[in-house]
Write an enzyme that holds these catalytic residues in place. Sequence first.
Site, PDB file in Angstrom:
ATOM      1  N   HIS A   1       3.030  14.660   0.611  1.00  0.00           N
ATOM      2  CA  HIS A   1       1.927  15.751   0.013  1.00  0.00           C
ATOM      3  C   HIS A   1       2.457  16.196   0.111  1.00  0.00           C
ATOM      4  O   HIS A   1       3.763  17.187   0.845  1.00  0.00           O
ATOM      5  CB  HIS A   1       0.845  16.269   1.116  1.00  0.00           C
ATOM      6  CG  HIS A   1      -0.282  15.374   0.951  1.00  0.00           C
ATOM      7  ND1 HIS A   1      -0.927  15.339  -0.032  1.00  0.00           N
ATOM      8  CD2 HIS A   1      -0.750  14.366   2.001  1.00  0.00           C
ATOM      9  CE1 HIS A   1      -1.977  14.233   0.723  1.00  0.00           C
ATOM     10  NE2 HIS A   1      -1.905  13.835   1.059  1.00  0.00           N
TER      11      HIS A   1
ATOM     12  N   HIS B   1     -10.760   0.693   1.215  1.00  0.00           N
ATOM     13  CA  HIS B   1     -10.934   1.487   1.426  1.00  0.00           C
ATOM     14  C   HIS B   1     -11.932   1.415   2.290  1.00  0.00           C
ATOM     15  O   HIS B   1     -13.010   1.743   2.341  1.00  0.00           O
ATOM     16  CB  HIS B   1     -10.993   2.090   1.033  1.00  0.00           C
ATOM     17  CG  HIS B   1     -10.366   3.554   2.107  1.00  0.00           C
ATOM     18  ND1 HIS B   1      -9.180   4.462   2.084  1.00  0.00           N
ATOM     19  CD2 HIS B   1     -11.419   4.492   2.519  1.00  0.00           C
ATOM     20  CE1 HIS B   1      -9.847   5.622   2.269  1.00  0.00           C
ATOM     21  NE2 HIS B   1     -10.988   5.882   2.550  1.00  0.00           N
TER      22      HIS B   1
ATOM     23  N   ASP C   1       1.031   2.461   3.727  1.00  0.00           N
ATOM     24  CA  ASP C   1      -0.054   3.897   3.277  1.00  0.00           C
ATOM     25  C   ASP C   1       0.684   4.644   3.386  1.00  0.00           C
ATOM     26  O   ASP C   1      -0.268   6.448   3.558  1.00  0.00           O
ATOM     27  CB  ASP C   1      -1.150   4.114   3.917  1.00  0.00           C
ATOM     28  CG  ASP C   1      -2.176   4.802   3.528  1.00  0.00           C
ATOM     29  OD1 ASP C   1      -2.035   5.196   2.291  1.00  0.00           O
ATOM     30  OD2 ASP C   1      -3.289   4.776   4.409  1.00  0.00           O
TER      31      ASP C   1
ATOM     32  N   HIS D   1       1.708   5.032  -2.086  1.00  0.00           N
ATOM     33  CA  HIS D   1       1.395   6.154  -3.041  1.00  0.00           C
ATOM     34  C   HIS D   1       2.572   7.095  -3.327  1.00  0.00           C
ATOM     35  O   HIS D   1       2.754   7.704  -2.894  1.00  0.00           O
ATOM     36  CB  HIS D   1       0.432   7.140  -2.614  1.00  0.00           C
ATOM     37  CG  HIS D   1      -1.237   6.422  -1.807  1.00  0.00           C
ATOM     38  ND1 HIS D   1      -2.527   6.433  -2.204  1.00  0.00           N
ATOM     39  CD2 HIS D   1      -1.386   6.306  -0.501  1.00  0.00           C
ATOM     40  CE1 HIS D   1      -3.042   6.047  -1.676  1.00  0.00           C
ATOM     41  NE2 HIS D   1      -3.106   5.522  -0.689  1.00  0.00           N
ATOM     42  N   LEU D   2       2.612   6.021  -5.272  1.00  0.00           N
ATOM     43  CA  LEU D   2       4.216   6.967  -5.882  1.00  0.00           C
ATOM     44  C   LEU D   2       3.335   8.109  -6.504  1.00  0.00           C
ATOM     45  O   LEU D   2       4.203   9.075  -7.542  1.00  0.00           O
ATOM     46  CB  LEU D   2       4.094   6.169  -6.686  1.00  0.00           C
ATOM     47  CG  LEU D   2       4.845   4.422  -6.083  1.00  0.00           C
ATOM     48  CD1 LEU D   2       5.290   3.933  -7.070  1.00  0.00           C
ATOM     49  CD2 LEU D   2       5.926   5.115  -4.570  1.00  0.00           C
ATOM     50  N   ARG D   3       2.072   8.625  -6.666  1.00  0.00           N
ATOM     51  CA  ARG D   3       1.660  10.599  -6.900  1.00  0.00           C
ATOM     52  C   ARG D   3       1.496  10.264  -8.437  1.00  0.00           C
ATOM     53  O   ARG D   3       0.841  10.663  -9.122  1.00  0.00           O
ATOM     54  CB  ARG D   3       2.184  10.920  -6.200  1.00  0.00           C
ATOM     55  CG  ARG D   3       1.702  10.976  -4.609  1.00  0.00           C
ATOM     56  CD  ARG D   3       0.256  10.717  -4.050  1.00  0.00           C
ATOM     57  NE  ARG D   3       0.181  11.449  -3.221  1.00  0.00           N
ATOM     58  CZ  ARG D   3      -0.867  11.156  -2.324  1.00  0.00           C
ATOM     59  NH1 ARG D   3      -1.602  10.023  -2.890  1.00  0.00           N
ATOM     60  NH2 ARG D   3      -0.836  10.979  -0.979  1.00  0.00           N
TER      61      ARG D   3
ATOM     62  N   ASP E   1      -8.562   2.729  -3.104  1.00  0.00           N
ATOM     63  CA  ASP E   1      -8.149   3.267  -1.897  1.00  0.00           C
ATOM     64  C   ASP E   1      -7.850   4.758  -2.201  1.00  0.00           C
ATOM     65  O   ASP E   1      -7.651   5.409  -2.923  1.00  0.00           O
ATOM     66  CB  ASP E   1      -6.988   3.101  -1.296  1.00  0.00           C
ATOM     67  CG  ASP E   1      -6.298   3.685  -0.084  1.00  0.00           C
ATOM     68  OD1 ASP E   1      -7.312   3.214   0.767  1.00  0.00           O
ATOM     69  OD2 ASP E   1      -4.998   4.256  -0.883  1.00  0.00           O
TER      70      ASP E   1
ATOM     71  N   HIS F   1       1.300  -1.019  -0.237  1.00  0.00           N
ATOM     72  CA  HIS F   1      -0.075   0.023   0.091  1.00  0.00           C
ATOM     73  C   HIS F   1       1.165   1.185   0.128  1.00  0.00           C
ATOM     74  O   HIS F   1       1.476   1.851   0.986  1.00  0.00           O
ATOM     75  CB  HIS F   1      -1.182  -0.269   1.557  1.00  0.00           C
ATOM     76  CG  HIS F   1      -1.826   1.084   0.515  1.00  0.00           C
ATOM     77  ND1 HIS F   1      -2.943   0.984   1.742  1.00  0.00           N
ATOM     78  CD2 HIS F   1      -1.504   1.942   0.228  1.00  0.00           C
ATOM     79  CE1 HIS F   1      -4.022   1.804   1.835  1.00  0.00           C
ATOM     80  NE2 HIS F   1      -3.148   2.354   1.252  1.00  0.00           N
TER      81      HIS F   1
ATOM     82  N   HIS G   1      -5.622  -0.418   6.154  1.00  0.00           N
ATOM     83  CA  HIS G   1      -5.441  -0.159   6.768  1.00  0.00           C
ATOM     84  C   HIS G   1      -6.904   0.345   7.608  1.00  0.00           C
ATOM     85  O   HIS G   1      -7.384   1.212   8.286  1.00  0.00           O
ATOM     86  CB  HIS G   1      -4.919   1.347   7.096  1.00  0.00           C
ATOM     87  CG  HIS G   1      -5.963   2.081   5.506  1.00  0.00           C
ATOM     88  ND1 HIS G   1      -7.398   2.270   5.408  1.00  0.00           N
ATOM     89  CD2 HIS G   1      -5.528   2.960   5.008  1.00  0.00           C
ATOM     90  CE1 HIS G   1      -7.959   2.372   4.682  1.00  0.00           C
ATOM     91  NE2 HIS G   1      -7.018   2.948   3.751  1.00  0.00           N
TER      92      HIS G   1
END
EC number: 3.5.2.3
Length: 428
Positions: A307, A177, A303, A58-60, A150, A56, A230
Amino acid sequence: MSKILIRGAKVLGGEPQDVLIDGELIAAVGTGLNAEGAEVVEADGKVLLPGLVDLHTHLREPGREDSETVLTGTRAAASGGFTAVFAMANTFPVADTAGVVEQVWRLGKESGYCDVRPVGAVTVGLEGKKLAELGAMHDSAAEVSVFSDDGKCVDDAVIMRRALEYVKAFGGVVAQHAQEPRLTEGAQMNEGVVSAELGLGGWPAVAEESIIARDVLLAEHVGSRLHICHLSTAGSVEIIRWAKSRGIDVTAEVCPHHLLLTEEMVRTYNPAYKVNPPLRTERDVRALREALADGTIDIVATDHAPHPHEDKDCEWAAAAMGMVGLETALSVVQETMVETGLLDWASVADRMSFTPARIGGATGHGRPVAAGEPANLTLVDTAYRGQVDPARFASRSRNTPYEGRELPGRVTHTWLRGKATLMDGKLT
Protein backbone atom coordinates in the site's frame (compact mmCIF):
# COMPACT_ATOMS: atom_id res chain seq x y z
CA MET A 1 24.91 -19.12 -20.53
CA SER A 2 27.96 -19.51 -18.31
CA LYS A 3 28.53 -22.22 -15.75
CA ILE A 4 28.16 -21.46 -12.03
CA LEU A 5 29.71 -23.55 -9.28
CA ILE A 6 28.12 -23.11 -5.85
CA ARG A 7 30.74 -24.50 -3.47
CA GLY A 8 30.08 -25.83 0.03
CA ALA A 9 26.33 -25.22 0.32
CA LYS A 10 24.13 -27.09 2.78
CA VAL A 11 21.56 -28.46 0.32
CA LEU A 12 18.21 -28.38 2.13
CA GLY A 13 20.18 -27.91 5.34
CA GLY A 14 22.21 -31.11 4.97
CA GLU A 15 25.95 -31.67 4.74
CA PRO A 16 27.90 -29.19 2.57
CA GLN A 17 27.96 -30.05 -1.12
CA ASP A 18 28.87 -28.42 -4.41
CA VAL A 19 26.20 -27.63 -7.00
CA LEU A 20 27.12 -27.03 -10.63
CA ILE A 21 24.75 -25.00 -12.82
CA ASP A 22 25.18 -25.29 -16.57
CA GLY A 23 22.84 -23.05 -18.54
CA GLU A 24 19.29 -23.38 -17.23
CA LEU A 25 19.83 -26.71 -15.48
CA ILE A 26 21.62 -28.19 -12.51
CA ALA A 27 24.44 -30.27 -14.04
CA ALA A 28 25.76 -32.00 -10.93
CA VAL A 29 25.50 -32.17 -7.14
CA GLY A 30 28.32 -33.65 -5.09
CA THR A 31 31.60 -32.97 -3.32
CA GLY A 32 34.81 -31.75 -4.87
CA LEU A 33 33.18 -30.64 -8.10
CA ASN A 34 35.20 -28.63 -10.56
CA ALA A 35 34.24 -26.87 -13.77
CA GLU A 36 36.75 -25.02 -15.89
CA GLY A 37 35.72 -21.44 -16.50
CA ALA A 38 32.78 -21.58 -14.10
CA GLU A 39 31.85 -18.62 -11.95
CA VAL A 40 32.43 -19.76 -8.37
CA VAL A 41 30.09 -18.80 -5.53
CA GLU A 42 31.57 -19.67 -2.13
CA ALA A 43 28.56 -20.69 -0.06
CA ASP A 44 30.54 -21.18 3.17
CA GLY A 45 27.88 -23.38 4.74
CA LYS A 46 24.89 -21.29 3.70
CA VAL A 47 21.65 -23.22 3.13
CA LEU A 48 20.68 -23.88 -0.49
CA LEU A 49 16.95 -24.28 -1.16
CA PRO A 50 14.87 -24.68 -4.30
CA GLY A 51 13.53 -21.31 -5.43
CA LEU A 52 10.61 -20.32 -3.21
CA VAL A 53 7.06 -20.24 -4.61
CA ASP A 54 4.42 -17.85 -3.25
CA LEU A 55 0.85 -18.90 -3.95
CA HIS A 56 -0.55 -15.57 -2.70
CA THR A 57 0.95 -12.28 -3.87
CA HIS A 58 -0.62 -8.91 -4.72
CA LEU A 59 1.30 -7.19 -7.50
CA ARG A 60 -1.38 -4.45 -7.93
CA GLU A 61 -0.76 -3.97 -11.66
CA PRO A 62 -2.88 -3.05 -13.57
CA GLY A 63 -4.54 -0.16 -11.79
CA ARG A 64 -2.64 0.47 -8.56
CA GLU A 65 0.88 1.06 -9.78
CA ASP A 66 1.29 3.59 -6.96
CA SER A 67 1.42 0.58 -4.61
CA GLU A 68 3.37 -1.93 -6.68
CA THR A 69 4.06 -2.97 -10.25
CA VAL A 70 4.82 -6.39 -11.64
CA LEU A 71 8.44 -5.26 -12.03
CA THR A 72 8.90 -3.94 -8.48
CA GLY A 73 6.94 -6.84 -7.00
CA THR A 74 9.04 -9.45 -8.78
CA ARG A 75 12.22 -7.64 -7.74
CA ALA A 76 10.96 -7.91 -4.15
CA ALA A 77 10.26 -11.58 -4.77
CA ALA A 78 13.79 -12.23 -6.02
CA SER A 79 15.17 -10.39 -2.97
CA GLY A 80 13.20 -12.76 -0.76
CA GLY A 81 14.35 -15.91 -2.55
CA PHE A 82 11.25 -16.47 -4.68
CA THR A 83 11.44 -17.69 -8.27
CA ALA A 84 7.66 -17.87 -8.85
CA VAL A 85 4.68 -15.95 -7.52
CA PHE A 86 0.95 -16.22 -8.06
CA ALA A 87 -0.55 -12.77 -8.62
CA MET A 88 -4.00 -12.25 -7.11
CA ALA A 89 -6.89 -11.00 -9.21
CA ASN A 90 -8.00 -7.89 -7.27
CA THR A 91 -6.47 -5.44 -9.71
CA PHE A 92 -8.16 -2.59 -11.65
CA PRO A 93 -9.53 -3.90 -13.93
CA VAL A 94 -10.09 -7.17 -12.14
CA ALA A 95 -8.29 -10.18 -13.61
CA ASP A 96 -11.54 -11.88 -14.60
CA THR A 97 -10.91 -12.25 -18.35
CA ALA A 98 -8.30 -13.90 -20.54
CA GLY A 99 -7.12 -10.48 -21.68
CA VAL A 100 -6.22 -9.20 -18.22
CA VAL A 101 -4.50 -12.38 -17.01
CA GLU A 102 -2.46 -12.49 -20.21
CA GLN A 103 -1.40 -8.87 -19.61
CA VAL A 104 -0.13 -9.72 -16.12
CA TRP A 105 1.58 -12.87 -17.41
CA ARG A 106 3.39 -10.94 -20.15
CA LEU A 107 4.51 -8.23 -17.70
CA GLY A 108 6.00 -11.02 -15.60
CA LYS A 109 7.84 -12.44 -18.59
CA GLU A 110 9.25 -8.99 -19.36
CA SER A 111 10.44 -8.38 -15.78
CA GLY A 112 12.74 -11.39 -15.75
CA TYR A 113 13.08 -11.50 -11.96
CA CYS A 114 10.67 -14.38 -11.32
CA ASP A 115 7.88 -16.26 -13.03
CA VAL A 116 4.43 -14.70 -12.57
CA ARG A 117 1.39 -16.99 -12.61
CA PRO A 118 -1.82 -14.95 -12.63
CA VAL A 119 -4.69 -16.01 -10.37
CA GLY A 120 -8.05 -15.58 -12.08
CA ALA A 121 -11.09 -14.13 -10.34
CA VAL A 122 -13.86 -16.57 -9.46
CA THR A 123 -16.63 -14.04 -10.15
CA VAL A 124 -17.02 -11.11 -12.50
CA GLY A 125 -15.60 -7.98 -10.86
CA LEU A 126 -15.16 -9.89 -7.58
CA GLU A 127 -18.83 -9.14 -7.01
CA GLY A 128 -19.82 -12.70 -6.10
CA LYS A 129 -22.80 -12.78 -8.46
CA LYS A 130 -21.70 -14.39 -11.72
CA LEU A 131 -18.85 -16.76 -12.57
CA ALA A 132 -15.96 -15.17 -14.44
CA GLU A 133 -14.44 -16.62 -17.63
CA LEU A 134 -12.76 -19.52 -15.83
CA GLY A 135 -12.34 -21.72 -18.88
CA ALA A 136 -11.11 -18.90 -21.11
CA MET A 137 -8.51 -17.87 -18.51
CA HIS A 138 -7.34 -21.47 -18.24
CA ASP A 139 -7.08 -21.80 -22.03
CA SER A 140 -5.24 -18.47 -22.39
CA ALA A 141 -1.48 -18.03 -22.73
CA ALA A 142 -1.39 -17.51 -18.94
CA GLU A 143 -2.76 -21.06 -18.38
CA VAL A 144 -4.56 -20.04 -15.18
CA SER A 145 -5.24 -22.93 -12.81
CA VAL A 146 -5.87 -21.07 -9.52
CA PHE A 147 -8.97 -18.92 -9.07
CA SER A 148 -9.75 -16.62 -6.15
CA ASP A 149 -11.79 -13.56 -5.26
CA ASP A 150 -9.20 -12.89 -2.54
CA GLY A 151 -9.94 -9.66 -0.75
CA LYS A 152 -13.55 -10.78 -0.84
CA CYS A 153 -15.22 -14.05 0.09
CA VAL A 154 -17.27 -16.09 -2.36
CA ASP A 155 -20.05 -16.13 0.22
CA ASP A 156 -22.86 -17.43 -2.01
CA ALA A 157 -22.89 -21.22 -1.58
CA VAL A 158 -24.40 -21.83 -5.02
CA ILE A 159 -21.74 -19.72 -6.77
CA MET A 160 -19.02 -21.49 -4.79
CA ARG A 161 -20.41 -24.88 -5.73
CA ARG A 162 -20.55 -23.94 -9.41
CA ALA A 163 -16.95 -22.68 -9.31
CA LEU A 164 -15.75 -25.93 -7.74
CA GLU A 165 -17.64 -27.92 -10.37
CA TYR A 166 -16.26 -25.81 -13.23
CA VAL A 167 -12.56 -26.01 -12.30
CA LYS A 168 -12.83 -29.75 -11.74
CA ALA A 169 -13.05 -30.18 -15.52
CA PHE A 170 -9.43 -29.06 -15.99
CA GLY A 171 -7.89 -29.83 -12.60
CA GLY A 172 -8.02 -26.27 -11.30
CA VAL A 173 -8.40 -25.12 -7.72
CA VAL A 174 -10.56 -22.49 -6.02
CA ALA A 175 -8.71 -20.51 -3.35
CA GLN A 176 -11.16 -19.10 -0.84
CA HIS A 177 -10.83 -15.96 1.25
CA ALA A 178 -12.85 -17.30 4.19
CA GLN A 179 -14.75 -14.36 5.65
CA GLU A 180 -18.49 -14.36 6.25
CA PRO A 181 -19.28 -10.74 5.33
CA ARG A 182 -22.26 -10.17 7.61
CA LEU A 183 -20.26 -11.31 10.65
CA THR A 184 -17.41 -8.91 9.89
CA GLU A 185 -19.22 -5.67 9.06
CA GLY A 186 -17.19 -2.78 10.47
CA ALA A 187 -14.47 -5.14 11.72
CA GLN A 188 -11.12 -3.56 12.56
CA MET A 189 -9.27 -6.31 14.44
CA ASN A 190 -9.72 -9.73 16.06
CA GLU A 191 -12.86 -9.96 18.18
CA GLY A 192 -12.01 -10.58 21.82
CA VAL A 193 -10.86 -8.97 25.02
CA VAL A 194 -8.40 -6.62 23.31
CA SER A 195 -10.96 -5.33 20.80
CA ALA A 196 -13.38 -4.69 23.66
CA GLU A 197 -10.74 -2.77 25.63
CA LEU A 198 -9.74 -0.70 22.59
CA GLY A 199 -13.29 -0.12 21.43
CA LEU A 200 -12.58 -1.43 17.92
CA GLY A 201 -15.03 -3.48 15.85
CA GLY A 202 -14.30 -7.20 16.12
CA TRP A 203 -13.58 -9.79 13.39
CA PRO A 204 -14.72 -13.05 15.07
CA ALA A 205 -12.96 -16.35 14.45
CA VAL A 206 -16.29 -17.95 13.56
CA ALA A 207 -16.55 -15.72 10.48
CA GLU A 208 -13.55 -17.60 9.05
CA GLU A 209 -14.37 -21.02 10.44
CA SER A 210 -17.99 -21.13 9.24
CA ILE A 211 -16.99 -20.49 5.62
CA ILE A 212 -14.22 -23.12 5.77
CA ALA A 213 -16.64 -25.66 7.24
CA ARG A 214 -19.17 -24.97 4.46
CA ASP A 215 -16.59 -25.09 1.70
CA VAL A 216 -14.87 -28.33 2.68
CA LEU A 217 -18.30 -29.97 2.63
CA LEU A 218 -18.99 -28.47 -0.80
CA ALA A 219 -15.61 -29.69 -2.05
CA GLU A 220 -16.39 -33.17 -0.75
CA HIS A 221 -19.82 -33.13 -2.39
CA VAL A 222 -18.46 -31.99 -5.75
CA GLY A 223 -15.21 -33.97 -5.59
CA SER A 224 -13.13 -30.91 -6.43
CA ARG A 225 -10.03 -29.15 -5.14
CA LEU A 226 -10.29 -26.40 -2.52
CA HIS A 227 -7.55 -24.19 -1.11
CA ILE A 228 -7.98 -21.98 1.96
CA CYS A 229 -6.16 -18.65 1.90
CA HIS A 230 -4.44 -17.14 4.97
CA LEU A 231 -5.89 -19.48 7.61
CA SER A 232 -5.62 -17.70 10.97
CA THR A 233 -7.45 -19.44 13.83
CA ALA A 234 -7.09 -22.54 15.95
CA GLY A 235 -10.65 -23.49 15.08
CA SER A 236 -9.88 -23.35 11.37
CA VAL A 237 -6.98 -25.73 11.96
CA GLU A 238 -9.31 -28.26 13.54
CA ILE A 239 -11.76 -28.05 10.63
CA ILE A 240 -8.97 -28.61 8.09
CA ARG A 241 -7.62 -31.50 10.15
CA TRP A 242 -11.09 -33.07 10.23
CA ALA A 243 -11.60 -32.53 6.49
CA LYS A 244 -8.30 -34.18 5.64
CA SER A 245 -9.15 -37.13 7.87
CA ARG A 246 -12.22 -37.64 5.67
CA GLY A 247 -10.13 -37.56 2.51
CA ILE A 248 -11.46 -34.20 1.30
CA ASP A 249 -9.13 -32.61 -1.26
CA VAL A 250 -8.38 -29.41 0.66
CA THR A 251 -5.13 -27.53 1.20
CA ALA A 252 -4.43 -24.51 3.38
CA GLU A 253 -1.88 -21.74 3.76
CA VAL A 254 -0.66 -19.64 6.66
CA CYS A 255 1.01 -16.23 6.38
CA PRO A 256 4.29 -15.43 8.14
CA HIS A 257 2.72 -12.60 10.16
CA HIS A 258 0.14 -14.98 11.62
CA LEU A 259 3.01 -17.21 12.80
CA LEU A 260 4.71 -14.40 14.71
CA LEU A 261 2.45 -11.49 15.63
CA THR A 262 -0.61 -11.33 17.87
CA GLU A 263 -3.53 -8.97 18.46
CA GLU A 264 -1.56 -7.38 21.31
CA MET A 265 0.35 -5.38 18.67
CA VAL A 266 -2.87 -3.48 17.88
CA ARG A 267 -2.59 -1.72 21.25
CA THR A 268 -0.01 0.53 19.55
CA TYR A 269 -2.67 1.69 17.05
CA ASN A 270 0.06 1.41 14.41
CA PRO A 271 -1.74 0.69 11.11
CA ALA A 272 1.21 -1.47 10.03
CA TYR A 273 -0.47 -4.20 12.11
CA LYS A 274 -3.84 -3.86 10.38
CA VAL A 275 -4.43 -6.86 8.16
CA ASN A 276 -7.19 -9.15 6.90
CA PRO A 277 -7.70 -11.64 8.44
CA PRO A 278 -6.53 -9.84 11.57
CA LEU A 279 -3.74 -10.75 13.93
CA ARG A 280 -5.18 -13.28 16.35
CA THR A 281 -4.38 -14.55 19.86
CA GLU A 282 -1.28 -16.26 21.21
CA ARG A 283 -3.29 -19.50 21.34
CA ASP A 284 -4.04 -19.18 17.62
CA VAL A 285 -0.37 -18.52 16.83
CA ARG A 286 0.67 -21.70 18.67
CA ALA A 287 -1.99 -23.74 16.87
CA LEU A 288 -0.90 -22.41 13.47
CA ARG A 289 2.75 -23.24 14.12
CA GLU A 290 1.89 -26.76 15.24
CA ALA A 291 -0.40 -27.29 12.25
CA LEU A 292 2.28 -26.12 9.81
CA ALA A 293 4.73 -28.49 11.48
CA ASP A 294 2.47 -31.54 11.32
CA GLY A 295 1.26 -30.86 7.76
CA THR A 296 -2.33 -29.92 8.55
CA ILE A 297 -1.46 -26.53 7.05
CA ASP A 298 0.27 -27.29 3.77
CA ILE A 299 2.19 -24.15 2.90
CA VAL A 300 3.40 -20.69 3.85
CA ALA A 301 2.14 -17.89 1.58
CA THR A 302 3.00 -14.24 2.04
CA ASP A 303 -0.24 -12.40 1.13
CA HIS A 304 2.19 -9.63 0.11
CA ALA A 305 -0.15 -6.61 0.16
CA PRO A 306 1.64 -3.35 -0.72
CA HIS A 307 0.00 0.00 0.00
CA PRO A 308 1.23 3.56 -0.64
CA HIS A 309 2.32 5.70 2.28
CA GLU A 310 -0.90 7.71 2.46
CA ASP A 311 -3.05 4.57 2.82
CA LYS A 312 -1.21 3.50 5.96
CA ASP A 313 0.06 6.72 7.52
CA CYS A 314 -3.32 7.68 8.95
CA GLU A 315 -5.65 6.85 11.82
CA TRP A 316 -6.32 3.15 12.40
CA ALA A 317 -9.96 3.13 11.24
CA ALA A 318 -9.13 4.75 7.90
CA ALA A 319 -6.02 2.69 7.17
CA ALA A 320 -5.93 0.01 4.48
CA MET A 321 -5.51 -3.63 5.50
CA GLY A 322 -2.39 -5.50 4.49
CA MET A 323 1.36 -5.92 4.86
CA VAL A 324 4.27 -6.40 2.47
CA GLY A 325 5.85 -9.78 3.02
CA LEU A 326 7.97 -11.13 0.16
CA GLU A 327 11.28 -9.83 1.49
CA THR A 328 10.82 -10.96 5.11
CA ALA A 329 8.88 -14.24 4.75
CA LEU A 330 11.80 -16.64 4.97
CA SER A 331 13.30 -14.82 7.96
CA VAL A 332 10.01 -15.02 9.87
CA VAL A 333 9.71 -18.73 9.08
CA GLN A 334 13.29 -19.26 10.28
CA GLU A 335 12.52 -17.53 13.59
CA THR A 336 9.13 -19.11 14.24
CA MET A 337 9.58 -22.60 12.82
CA VAL A 338 13.27 -23.49 12.37
CA GLU A 339 14.82 -21.88 15.44
CA THR A 340 11.99 -23.31 17.57
CA GLY A 341 12.75 -26.81 16.30
CA LEU A 342 9.33 -27.24 14.67
CA LEU A 343 10.70 -27.56 11.10
CA ASP A 344 14.06 -28.39 9.54
CA TRP A 345 15.21 -26.76 6.30
CA ALA A 346 14.05 -29.69 4.18
CA SER A 347 10.56 -29.17 5.60
CA VAL A 348 10.80 -25.42 4.88
CA ALA A 349 11.58 -26.33 1.27
CA ASP A 350 8.43 -28.47 1.25
CA ARG A 351 6.19 -25.75 2.73
CA MET A 352 7.61 -22.86 0.69
CA SER A 353 8.57 -24.47 -2.63
CA PHE A 354 7.61 -28.08 -3.37
CA THR A 355 4.01 -28.01 -2.15
CA PRO A 356 2.94 -24.51 -3.31
CA ALA A 357 4.34 -25.33 -6.76
CA ARG A 358 2.32 -28.56 -6.80
CA ILE A 359 -0.91 -26.88 -5.65
CA GLY A 360 -0.61 -24.13 -8.24
CA GLY A 361 0.80 -26.25 -11.06
CA ALA A 362 3.96 -24.14 -11.38
CA THR A 363 5.87 -26.37 -13.79
CA GLY A 364 9.62 -26.24 -13.35
CA HIS A 365 9.41 -24.88 -9.81
CA GLY A 366 9.43 -26.76 -6.53
CA ARG A 367 11.80 -29.34 -7.98
CA PRO A 368 14.56 -31.28 -6.18
CA VAL A 369 18.06 -29.85 -6.02
CA ALA A 370 19.42 -32.57 -8.29
CA ALA A 371 21.16 -33.06 -11.62
CA GLY A 372 18.90 -32.46 -14.60
CA GLU A 373 16.48 -30.22 -12.69
CA PRO A 374 15.83 -26.53 -13.49
CA ALA A 375 18.30 -24.26 -11.75
CA ASN A 376 15.72 -22.33 -9.70
CA LEU A 377 17.58 -21.88 -6.44
CA THR A 378 18.04 -19.61 -3.44
CA LEU A 379 21.01 -19.37 -1.10
CA VAL A 380 20.39 -18.30 2.50
CA ASP A 381 22.83 -17.02 5.11
CA THR A 382 21.05 -18.50 8.13
CA ALA A 383 23.64 -17.16 10.60
CA TYR A 384 22.86 -13.55 9.74
CA ARG A 385 20.82 -11.40 12.09
CA GLY A 386 19.83 -7.83 11.38
CA GLN A 387 17.17 -5.21 11.79
CA VAL A 388 14.50 -4.84 9.13
CA ASP A 389 14.95 -1.58 7.22
CA PRO A 390 12.04 -0.96 4.82
CA ALA A 391 14.03 1.78 3.09
CA ARG A 392 16.11 -1.02 1.57
CA PHE A 393 13.11 -2.94 0.21
CA ALA A 394 12.82 -3.58 -3.51
CA SER A 395 9.04 -3.33 -3.18
CA ARG A 396 7.51 0.02 -4.08
CA SER A 397 5.69 0.04 -0.71
CA ARG A 398 7.05 0.05 2.83
CA ASN A 399 4.11 -1.15 4.94
CA THR A 400 5.91 -3.77 6.99
CA PRO A 401 5.08 -4.67 10.60
CA TYR A 402 8.73 -5.60 11.20
CA GLU A 403 10.42 -2.19 10.85
CA GLY A 404 13.32 -2.05 13.30
CA ARG A 405 12.75 -5.63 14.45
CA GLU A 406 15.72 -8.02 14.42
CA LEU A 407 15.09 -11.10 12.31
CA PRO A 408 17.41 -14.00 11.42
CA GLY A 409 18.56 -15.09 8.00
CA ARG A 410 19.24 -13.26 4.75
CA VAL A 411 18.85 -14.38 1.16
CA THR A 412 22.18 -13.71 -0.59
CA HIS A 413 21.59 -15.27 -4.02
CA THR A 414 18.61 -16.24 -6.16
CA TRP A 415 18.83 -18.00 -9.52
CA LEU A 416 15.98 -18.25 -12.03
CA ARG A 417 16.74 -21.00 -14.56
CA GLY A 418 20.44 -20.50 -14.00
CA LYS A 419 20.36 -16.72 -14.28
CA ALA A 420 21.23 -14.79 -11.14
CA THR A 421 18.48 -12.37 -10.16
CA LEU A 422 20.12 -11.63 -6.79
CA MET A 423 23.90 -11.74 -6.14
CA ASP A 424 25.50 -11.03 -2.78
CA GLY A 425 22.23 -9.53 -1.59
CA LYS A 426 21.94 -7.15 -4.53
CA LEU A 427 19.52 -7.37 -7.44
CA THR A 428 21.19 -7.92 -10.78
